[in-house]
Each structure stands twice: as structure tokens, then as C-alpha cells.
Write a protein that holds these residues in place. Structure first.
Motif, PDB file in Angstrom:
ATOM      1  N   UNK A  34     -18.811 -11.168   4.467  1.00 17.35           N
ATOM      2  CA  UNK A  34     -18.768  -9.904   5.203  1.00 17.35           C
ATOM      3  C   UNK A  34     -19.843  -9.959   6.269  1.00 17.35           C
ATOM      4  N   UNK A  35     -19.415  -9.959   7.518  1.00 17.53           N
ATOM      5  CA  UNK A  35     -20.344  -9.971   8.637  1.00 17.53           C
ATOM      6  C   UNK A  35     -19.936  -8.820   9.544  1.00 17.53           C
ATOM      7  N   UNK A  36     -20.651  -7.704   9.386  1.00 20.55           N
ATOM      8  CA  UNK A  36     -20.226  -6.446   9.992  1.00 20.55           C
ATOM      9  C   UNK A  36     -19.982  -6.559  11.491  1.00 20.55           C
ATOM     10  N   UNK A  37     -20.954  -7.042  12.229  1.00 23.37           N
ATOM     11  CA  UNK A  37     -20.836  -7.027  13.684  1.00 23.37           C
ATOM     12  C   UNK A  37     -19.672  -7.885  14.162  1.00 23.37           C
ATOM     13  N   UNK A  48     -17.975   0.506   5.732  1.00 29.19           N
ATOM     14  CA  UNK A  48     -19.170   0.928   5.014  1.00 29.19           C
ATOM     15  C   UNK A  48     -19.168   0.630   3.527  1.00 29.19           C
ATOM     16  N   UNK A  49     -19.086  -0.632   3.124  1.00 28.38           N
ATOM     17  CA  UNK A  49     -19.072  -0.949   1.691  1.00 28.38           C
ATOM     18  C   UNK A  49     -20.358  -0.533   0.988  1.00 28.38           C
ATOM     19  N   UNK A  50     -20.213  -0.046  -0.252  1.00 24.23           N
ATOM     20  CA  UNK A  50     -21.373   0.399  -1.035  1.00 24.23           C
ATOM     21  C   UNK A  50     -21.453  -0.291  -2.393  1.00 24.23           C
ATOM     22  N   UNK A  51     -20.440  -1.071  -2.751  1.00 29.62           N
ATOM     23  CA  UNK A  51     -20.433  -1.719  -4.060  1.00 29.62           C
ATOM     24  C   UNK A  51     -19.724  -3.060  -3.956  1.00 29.62           C
ATOM     25  N   UNK A  52     -20.266  -4.075  -4.637  1.00 37.26           N
ATOM     26  CA  UNK A  52     -19.677  -5.413  -4.667  1.00 37.26           C
ATOM     27  C   UNK A  52     -19.294  -5.735  -6.100  1.00 37.26           C
ATOM     28  N   UNK A  53     -18.013  -6.005  -6.335  1.00 41.59           N
ATOM     29  CA  UNK A  53     -17.515  -6.310  -7.673  1.00 41.59           C
ATOM     30  C   UNK A  53     -17.026  -7.756  -7.746  1.00 41.59           C
ATOM     31  N   UNK A  54     -17.205  -8.368  -8.903  1.00 39.01           N
ATOM     32  CA  UNK A  54     -16.786  -9.764  -9.116  1.00 39.01           C
ATOM     33  C   UNK A  54     -16.009  -9.842 -10.427  1.00 39.01           C
ATOM     34  N   UNK A  55     -14.855 -10.491 -10.364  1.00 41.38           N
ATOM     35  CA  UNK A  55     -14.038 -10.684 -11.555  1.00 41.38           C
ATOM     36  C   UNK A  55     -13.889 -12.179 -11.818  1.00 41.38           C
ATOM     37  N   UNK A  56     -14.325 -12.618 -12.996  1.00 41.04           N
ATOM     38  CA  UNK A  56     -14.200 -14.030 -13.377  1.00 41.04           C
ATOM     39  C   UNK A  56     -12.946 -14.208 -14.217  1.00 41.04           C
ATOM     40  N   UNK A  72     -11.276   1.932   0.380  1.00 39.34           N
ATOM     41  CA  UNK A  72     -10.956   0.681   1.063  1.00 39.34           C
ATOM     42  C   UNK A  72     -11.678  -0.473   0.375  1.00 39.34           C
ATOM     43  N   UNK A  73     -11.126  -1.670   0.530  1.00 42.75           N
ATOM     44  CA  UNK A  73     -11.786  -2.822  -0.091  1.00 42.75           C
ATOM     45  C   UNK A  73     -11.566  -4.074   0.757  1.00 42.75           C
ATOM     46  N   UNK A  74     -12.476  -5.009   0.618  1.00 43.05           N
ATOM     47  CA  UNK A  74     -12.379  -6.317   1.263  1.00 43.05           C
ATOM     48  C   UNK A  74     -12.392  -7.357   0.164  1.00 43.05           C
ATOM     49  N   UNK A  75     -11.276  -8.102  -0.004  1.00 37.60           N
ATOM     50  CA  UNK A  75     -11.127  -9.022  -1.122  1.00 37.60           C
ATOM     51  C   UNK A  75     -11.195 -10.470  -0.648  1.00 37.60           C
ATOM     52  N   UNK A  76     -11.729 -11.329  -1.502  1.00 37.48           N
ATOM     53  CA  UNK A  76     -11.774 -12.767  -1.254  1.00 37.48           C
ATOM     54  C   UNK A  76     -12.047 -13.449  -2.592  1.00 37.48           C
ATOM     55  N   UNK A 104      -8.027 -18.650  -0.708  1.00 37.04           N
ATOM     56  CA  UNK A 104      -9.096 -19.533  -1.167  1.00 37.04           C
ATOM     57  C   UNK A 104     -10.384 -19.026  -0.514  1.00 37.04           C
ATOM     58  N   UNK A 105     -11.512 -19.700  -0.658  1.00 37.57           N
ATOM     59  CA  UNK A 105     -12.748 -19.160  -0.060  1.00 37.57           C
ATOM     60  C   UNK A 105     -12.692 -18.938   1.449  1.00 37.57           C
ATOM     61  N   UNK A 106     -11.722 -19.531   2.143  1.00 33.63           N
ATOM     62  CA  UNK A 106     -11.634 -19.370   3.584  1.00 33.63           C
ATOM     63  C   UNK A 106     -10.772 -18.206   4.035  1.00 33.63           C
ATOM     64  N   UNK A 107     -10.354 -17.353   3.103  1.00 35.21           N
ATOM     65  CA  UNK A 107      -9.483 -16.231   3.443  1.00 35.21           C
ATOM     66  C   UNK A 107     -10.021 -14.958   2.802  1.00 35.21           C
ATOM     67  N   UNK A 108      -9.959 -13.861   3.545  1.00 33.77           N
ATOM     68  CA  UNK A 108     -10.269 -12.538   3.020  1.00 33.77           C
ATOM     69  C   UNK A 108      -9.206 -11.577   3.512  1.00 33.77           C
ATOM     70  N   UNK A 109      -9.070 -10.445   2.836  1.00 32.02           N
ATOM     71  CA  UNK A 109      -8.076  -9.441   3.229  1.00 32.02           C
ATOM     72  C   UNK A 109      -8.726  -8.066   3.133  1.00 32.02           C
ATOM     73  N   UNK A 110      -8.573  -7.281   4.213  1.00 33.98           N
ATOM     74  CA  UNK A 110      -9.014  -5.893   4.175  1.00 33.98           C
ATOM     75  C   UNK A 110      -7.853  -5.042   3.679  1.00 33.98           C
ATOM     76  N   UNK A 111      -8.092  -4.302   2.613  1.00 33.67           N
ATOM     77  CA  UNK A 111      -7.052  -3.507   1.961  1.00 33.67           C
ATOM     78  C   UNK A 111      -7.394  -2.024   2.115  1.00 33.67           C
ATOM     79  N   UNK A 112      -6.617  -1.271   2.894  1.00 31.86           N
ATOM     80  CA  UNK A 112      -6.922   0.144   3.070  1.00 31.86           C
ATOM     81  C   UNK A 112      -6.587   0.969   1.831  1.00 31.86           C
TER      82      UNK A 112
END
Length: 436
Positions: A34-37, A48-56, A72-76, A104-112
Motif C-alpha cells: 500500500x503506497x498511498x501517494x 483511509x485504512x485503519x486495520x490490517x488483517x492477515x489470514x494464514x 472498503x478493503x485492499x486484498x493481496x 500472487x504477491x504481485x497483485x492486489x485488488x481494491x474491493x469497495x
């Protein structure tokens, strides 16, 4: 290094696919998840993310979803690989639309908010990570759909009968039985005032609060509002007794309503990622210039103008804000036009100042302008909204009002502001109130 940072759209409105550069060497790899600018510049919402969750997930075939959350969420992924699928569960024409991609680590998705999220692991020891812009709450309302829904027809790489699912996920309803997630609402504050009434008429689906519903000056009241139920707050509430504001009690009330309350509102808007629409005034200027642009600096003459200028400064710190400057507002209630109509009917021949120049603003026009700003997603900042026509003096407007009411306009006589103010405790007025 592999690839460049890219953001592309998907068939689901508001949902974005992000290609992340992954920097690799003999030790492993590094990425900016996540690189805001950079991401905002490429079109990603500043969510404006306020929490980071990790699922193993230890096993291949672990399948989770489909859950639509009220944020909203940003998944990777931080390790491994997944097949991810989404279903639009929001009210509207795209309800039921789907999208899937391998991550994979090179992809993220913004989910509204309101888009159902799911995934299936394709490698062991997969680490799924996601940023959200609200804190998890047990009271949050989710909308779910079954991963095996025939309408969505998601092409799971690993057949669901061979996958690992929770009993809860297996029991989710089919799409035909899902109640779509409603959009966030617009909140109108000051709904009982002249502008507030026009806004309620223009936005019938909005939540409208009067002073009795919500006391803006009570700092503790803000803690009891479920701000995440809203995406926009229109502040049409204000202390507008211009002359009374020059008294001791009025001065305190003006600052309490117009500034202290706006500070609390700005805090709530910033903390919850809301768009704040705040109605300002020509009184923030001294009126020495014949016309006032959006970039003119503050120069208020009286207490009311000082409080409105201070509120503008506060609201300008909110990331998503519209400061709407207007002048000479006329709507459903007591105003200059209704006063002149009353005098005409009573047989009173008024003397009206001819050295204050500006434009009337009908509340229907002002409400329509605010609605247009929101619908067009206009640039945040200061916007001038008034009704049209050539600038006129109060004297000219009074004559037109008498004539329109069927009375002789010559019954209205001109006077100067200084002459009219003799023997009265009046606040100073800007001589020119015309907004560009």
C-alpha cells in the motif's frame, strides 16, 4: 524487479486491479503493498485504512466467502497464491456481477464496500492479507452469498466438493435470496432551516436531522452517531442572527454553533472518511472588491463573518470537503422577500439601502448546486453557488418585490447603509456581496 505499478478497472464498478512491482534478489523479495501517494495518483480511492488483517491458510483448497462487508478493503497475499472471486452485492444494476483473478504477491485488488469477497488457496502456507478502512465490529452487518451459487457460476479451480469450507459458508443463501446491501446515506444537518428544507426536498432519500434530532454543540453527541452509515454530511445548520452576534450572548452563541460545533463535525468527517459539505457566506469578506472569487482571502467585518471564516478554515482541513459560499439566501421562512411582501400588504412604505450590492440565492438553486457538486464528484475545495442574474441592490430587489406583489414600486425609497443604521445596533455589512 518485476512489472510496474498499474491500476486497471474491472467489470464491477469501483473495484480495481493493481499490479504491484515486486523487487527480487537472492534473499527473497520486497513490495509496497500500500503506497498511498502513488496509488491514489493512479486512481485508487484514498480510502483511509485503519486495520490490517492477515489470514494464514496451511492447506491447498481452503475456501472462504462470499462475504460483503460494510467497509472498503485492499486484498493481496504475502506468501503463496490464491484464486479470488467477487460478486457485487450492492443495490443497483450491477447486482450479481462477478470478477475473478489469480493473486500472487504481485497483485492486489481494491474491493469497495458491499462487494462480496472470497478466495481459494492454490498453494500451501498461503498468507492472505487485507487492509480495511473501518475497525472490525461484532455489530457490523454483512451481506453473504453461497460460494456454489449457480447464477454467479464461479469457476473454482478446485471443485468445492474437494475444497475445505466452513459450515457457516456452506449455509449462505443463493443470490436470488440475498437482500442487496444499501448504499451509505447522506445526512442533512439543519434540516429545519430554509436551506435544510430545500435539501430535504432535493434529496428525499437522505437522513434529515433538525436541532431537536441532533445538537451540534454537544460534543458527546458525536460519539453516539454511527458515522460509517453515511458517506456525505451536509451542514446547513448555522447561527445566522448577524446583528445579535454583536452582543455578548450572541457572540458566544455564534462561536459555539458556527465554529466549535464545526470542529467536532470536521473531526468526525476526517476520522470516518466522510465528504463534508459546509455552507459558507459572503460575510467572510469585507466587500471592498466588487466581486469575490473562491481564492480571495478572509476579511470579515463583524462577528458573524468572523465565525464563518473560522469555520471555513476548519473545514478546509477535512480531506473530502466542499465549502459552498453563497449570498442573500431566500427560501421557505422569514427572509428579505417575505418581509418586503408583508410590508407591501400592510401599506408600509420602506426605505431600503441602495449601497449594498449582490445576488439573491434561492434555496432551491443552492440545494441543486450542492447536489450537482456531489453527483459530478467536483474537485474538493471552495465553490461559489448563487442564483443567476445581474447584481442588484437591496433597494432594487425591494422595488421588484413590490411590483411582483401588485403594488407600486415607487413606495420603496432609497437610503444609505449609514443612514439606515442610525440609532440601531447593527452589524457591519459588506458593501459588495457578489460572488464570482
Amino acid at each position: 524487479m518485476s512489472g510496474e505499478l498499474r491500476v486497471t478497472t474491472t467489470p464491477i464498478p469501483g473495484m480495481l486491479l493493481i499490479e504491484l512491482p515486486v523487487h527480487r534478489d537472492s534473499r527473497g523479495w520486497f513490495k509496497e503493498n500500500w503506497q498511498r501517494q502513488k496509488m491514489v495518483d493512479l486512481g485508487l480511492p484514498d480510502f483511509g485504512p485503519v486495520q490490517n488483517n492477515i489470514s494464514f491458510n496451511s492447506a491447498v483448497g481452503a475456501t472462504r466467502g462470499i462475504h460483503a462487508e460494510p467497509w472498503d478493503k485492499l486484498v493481496s497475499v504475502a506468501a503463496g497464491r490464491i484464486f479470488a472471486a467477487w460478486v457485487d452485492l450492492r443495490e443497483g444494476e450491477t447486482f450479481g456481477a462477478t470478477f475473478s483473478v489469480e493473486i500472487d504477491p504481485g497483485v492486489a485488488v481494491f474491493v469497495p464496500r458491499g462487494v462480496g469477497n472470497s478466495y481459494q488457496t492454490l498453494e500451501p502456507d498461503t498468507v492472505y492479507t487485507y487492509l480495511v478502512n473501518d475497525h472490525w465490529s461484532a455489530d457490523a452487518t454483512y451481506t453473504n452469498v453461497n460460494v456454489a451459487d449457480e447464477t454467479a457460476a464461479i469457476a473454482w479451480p478446485i471443485p468445492l466438493e474437494d475444497a475445505e469450507l466452513s459450515d457457516k459458508d456452506k449455509a449462505h443463501p443463493r443470490l436470488a435470496d440475498v437482500t442487496p446491501m444499501a448504499p451509505r446515506k447522506t445526512l442533512i444537518l439543519g434540516a429545519g432551516g430554509q436551506l435544510g428544507k430545500a435539501l430535504v426536498a432535493a434529496l428525499p432519500d437522505a437522513v434529515a436531522w433538525t436541532r431537536d434530532d441532533f445538537d451540534l454543540t454537544d460534543a458527546s453527541a458525536y460519539e453516539r452517531v454511527a458515522w460509517r452509515d453515511y458517506d456525505t454530511v451536509i451542514n446547513a445548520a448555522a447561527y445566522t442572527a448577524v446583528d445579535a452576534a454583536e452582543t455578548l450572548e450572541g457572540r458566544r452563541d455564534a462561536w459555539r454553533v458556527n465554529v466549535s460545533a464545526v470542529v467536532e463535525l470536521a473531526k468526525a468527517a476526517t476520522a470516518n472518511g466522510l465528504t463534508l459539505v459546509h455552507v459558507s457566506s459572503d460575510y467572510v469578506f469585507d466587500g471592498e472588491l466588487p466581486e469575490h472569487g473562491v481564492d480571495e482571502g478572509f476579511s470579515p467585518l463583524g462577528v458573524y463573518g468572523q465565525t464563518k471564516a473560522a469555520a471555513d478554515a476548519v473545514v478546509s482541513t477535512v480531506p473530502r470537503h466542499y465549502i459552498v459560499r453563497t449570498s442573500w439566501v431566500i427560501g421557505d421562512g422569514n427572509n428579505f422577500i417575505s418581509t418586503m411582501q408583508g410590508l407591501a400588504e400592510k401599506g408600509v412604505d420602506p426605505a431600503v439601502v441602495d449601497d449594498q450590492i449582490g445576488r439573491l440565492t434561492y434555496t432551491t438553486d443552492l440545494a441543486a448546486g450542492i447536489l450537482q457538486l456531489l453527483r459530478d464528484k467536483a474537485p474538493y475545495g471552495v465553490h461559489n453557488i448563487t442564483s443567476g442574474g445581474d447584481p442588484k441592490s437591496w433597494y432594487e430587489i425591494a422595488r421588484e418585490t413590490f411590483k411582483a406583489a401588485g403594488h407600486d414600486p415607487d413606495r420603496v425609497s432609497p437610503t444609505t447603509t449609514a443612514k439606515y443604521a442610525e440609532g440601531k445596533n447593527l452589524a457591519p455589512r459588506p458593501p459588495h456581496s457578489t460572488l464570482s
